[in-house]
Structure formats: structure tokens, C-alpha cells
Design an enzyme around this catalytic site. Structure first.
Site, PDB file in Angstrom:
ATOM      1  N   CYS A 166      53.351  29.188  13.166  1.00  0.00           N
ATOM      2  CA  CYS A 166      52.920  30.563  12.940  1.00  0.00           C
ATOM      3  C   CYS A 166      54.080  31.452  12.519  1.00  0.00           C
ATOM      4  CB  CYS A 166      52.247  31.117  14.184  1.00  0.00           C
ATOM      5  SG  CYS A 166      53.313  31.184  15.649  1.00  0.00           S
ATOM      6  N   HIS A 205      52.687  33.938  19.816  1.00  0.00           N
ATOM      7  CA  HIS A 205      52.048  33.735  18.514  1.00  0.00           C
ATOM      8  C   HIS A 205      52.451  34.846  17.554  1.00  0.00           C
ATOM      9  CE1 HIS A 205      49.277  32.058  15.687  1.00  0.00           C
ATOM     10  NE2 HIS A 205      48.521  33.140  15.642  1.00  0.00           N
ATOM     11  N   ASN A 265      45.885  36.306  10.515  1.00  0.00           N
ATOM     12  CA  ASN A 265      46.267  35.127  11.280  1.00  0.00           C
ATOM     13  C   ASN A 265      46.444  33.936  10.355  1.00  0.00           C
ATOM     14  OD1 ASN A 265      46.899  33.595  13.506  1.00  0.00           O
ATOM     15  ND2 ASN A 265      44.926  33.827  14.526  1.00  0.00           N
TER      16      ASN A 265
END
Length: 345
Positions: free
Chosen positions: A145, A290, A311
Site C-alpha cells: 500500500c 495502511h 484505496n
């Protein structure tokens, strides 16, 4: 208030009791077909079915409560519905940040940039409207990520720097394979700052020339395929400074942020739509697990302020790959302003 909560609990208890196995079986078969799931043994399938059943009950219970006004967001069956929270955490939300890397590896100093001459800020911002946000990507079962958030920011700021050029996808694989000397660990997590620092030192290839594979390989960057580069990295250093974060995304463009998804919460993993609000999440740098790309903010028709985040779980997660998260004045929700930055070109 107590009577309202008691009534809600009674209603939801009766709803869950009415959820029968036939409905769960139908959802299970739909899930397996949609996500091409097959399991090596009957034992494994039985276990995954039990996990799915528990997740489906969580979704069902939560959504009935949301329909009655108990929550501002809804959950849904997605690609993570046959996974436990622990499994999800290990493969999709395992970011480990260390801000000391910034002090020891660069000359960046703590500073808070202000834009006092541009008030008032717009009520809503969405950089997708400027065609300067690339399509939602999918990191797969790789804790990358940090690379997707950093590369997403560079894609957007390159587009804003050269307005006559459409946003071009850049290479996350370039970061995975080549930024290990800066302290990143490929699919075993990394630091978005170090991803941007790599692009500052070496530039970054285009996605077309260096496509994503979701696993680490040998560095294969070519100076002849560079799609962009970073001149400097602006940090929003005042811890939890929501106003500076809002200013940055409104005036400068998309911002790399990191949040706490909360180890024990299924709500982030199974988020479907609405304004996400998890009062249990934390905001210290050690809790952030994250990284995402903040592309704007807004207010719902019900007057609920939110942050708009891109995302890297693909378009089946959330609102076609996006998360709307509650935005409160003077509250660093889930650590969104704890470790925020954007590249300059």
C-alpha cells in the site's frame, strides 16, 4: 437514549435469528463464483465457509443497524469475505512506519506549511474532477500500500504540473523491486516517504514499461522509460493538524496519508459505502497500518463532513475502490494527519 439502544438491540437480535442457512449458502455460492474461489480440500472449504458465515452475519447485523440509523456506513461481501481479520491484517494492512527514517536519511526539517492567503477554502474538493487521479489499482496479496499511495500521489502531481498531459499510470513494481536500499521491504511493508524519496533520487518508470506483478523481483528500472520524478517532499509535520491537511489537499493536490484500520475491526475490511466512522481506531504513528491517497473532501446531503480516499484494493472494495471517512474539526480521525505528505515537481 437507553430505551432507543435497547429497542435497536431487540430488533437486530430478531433480525439475525431470522437469517437462515439457505440465504447464507446462496451468498456463499455467489461469492465463490464471482471471485473464482476454489479450495484444495473439503476441510479448507468447510473452514472458509464458516469464516464467510461469520463475516456475512457481521455484514447483515451491521447493515440492519445502519438502516435504522445506528451507523453512517454499510458493509458488503467483497473479496475479503472468506478471510479472518488476522489474515487480512497480515496481507493487506501491515504497514509499519518509522518517522526517524526521515530525520536520518534526509535534510527535511519539521515544518508546517500554511496557505493563509487563500481562505476561504472550497467546501468540497475532488481531484478526480480534474482528471488528475488515475484509475483504482489492486495491490493483491502484497503489503505494498505504501507504494500505491506514493505512486498515486506522484501520478496526480505530475498531471497537475503538466496540465496538457493526462494522468499517466506509474510503476509501483519499480518501487517494490528497487527501493529496498532505502529501507522498504517489497511485499513485506515499507514507508511511503521512502518510496517518494526513491523517485526523487532515481525517478520512476511508467506502469506500461514496468508493470505490476505483486511480488518482488530484480530491479529493472531504465532511465529511458521514466514517467516522472520528485523534486522535493512536503511533510505536514504538525502532528494531527487537520486544517493543514485540508489546506494541502485543497490547494496543492492529492496527499499521501496513513491510517489505523483497527486490528479487531471487520468494518474497514468489509466496508461498502457511506461515511466510515470507527471510534476505536487510534492516531499514533505506531498504530498506522495502511497507506492511502487523499484526493479530496466533502459534505454529504445529511451535512456529514468526510475525507475522500483512494484505496488500492481494486474496484470491488468500498465505493468503487474509494473510502469516505468521517471528517471532524480538530480531530485526527484514525491518524489521517499523523504522517501526511505530497511530492513536488
Amino acid at each position: 437514549m437507553l430505551m432507543k439502544c435497547t429497542f435497536l438491540l431487540l430488533v437486530l437480535t430478531s433480525v439475525v435469528m431470522s437469517l437462515d442457512l439457505q440465504e447464507i449458502d446462496k451468498e456463499w455460492n455467489t461469492f465463490k463464483a464471482k471471485y473464482n474461489r476454489s479450495y484444495n480440500t473439503r476441510g479448507e472449504e468447510h473452514y472458509r465457509y464458516s469464516v464467510f458465515t461469520q463475516n456475512f452475519k457481521t455484514i447483515y447485523f451491521h447493515n440492519k443497524a445502519a438502516d435504522l440509523g445506528g451507523y453512517t456506513y454499510w458493509l458488503g461481501v467483497n473479496q475479503f469475505a472468506d478471510m479472518t481479520s488476522k489474515e487480512f491484517k497480515g496481507s493487506y494492512a501491515n504497514l509499519k512506519l518509522d518517522s526517524s527514517h526521515i530525520q536520518t536519511n534526509t535534510s527535511h526539517k519539521r515544518r508546517a506549511k500554511r496557505w493563509d492567503n487563500v481562505y476561504p477554502l472550497p467546501e468540497e474538493v475532488d481531484w478526480r474532477d480534474q482528471d488528475c487521479v488515475t484509475e483504482v489499482k489492486d495491490q493483491g496479496q502484497c503489503c505494498s500500500c505504501y507504494a500505491f499511495a506514493a505512486v498515486g500521489a506522484l501520478e496526480s502531481h505530475t498531471c497537475l504540473k503538466f496540465p496538457n498531459k493526462a494522468a499517466e499510470p506509474l510503476s509501483e513494481q519499480n518501487i517494490l523491486d528497487c527501493s529496498k536500499p532505502l529501507g522498504n521491504h517489497g511485499c513485506d511493508n515499507g514507508n511511503p516517504f521512502m518510496a517518494l524519496k526513491y523517485a526523487m533520487e532515481k525517478g520512476l518508470d511508467t506502469e506500461a514499461s514496468y508493470p505490476y506483478r505483486g511480488k518482488v523481483g530484480e530491479c529493472n528500472q531504465s532511465q529511458g522509460r521514466l514517467g516522472s520524478w520528485v523534486e522535493d517532499i512536503e511533510m505536514i509535520w504538525t502532528h494531527g493538524d487537520i486544517e493543514s491537511l485540508k489546506e494541502a489537499v485543497a490547494i496543492e493536490g492529492p496527499v499521501v496519508v496513513s491510517i489505523d484500520t483497527d486490528d479487531d475491526a471487520d468494518t474497514f475490511r468489509l466496508y461498502s459505502n457511506g461515511v466510515y466512522n470507527n471510534p476505536k481506531c487510534k492516531n499514533e504513528i505506531i498504530d498506522l497500518d495502511h497507506a492511502l491517497l487523499l484526493v479530496g473532501y466533502g459534505i454529504t446531503d445529511e451535512d456529514q463532513p468526510y475525507w475522500l480516499l483512494k484505496n488500492s484494493y481494486g474496484v470491488d472494495w468500498g465505493e468503487e475502490g474509494y473510502l469516505r471517512m468521517i471528517r471532524k474539526e480538530d480531530e485526527n480521525t484514525c491518524g489521517i494527519a499523523t504522517f501526511a505528505m505530497y511530492p513536488t515537481l
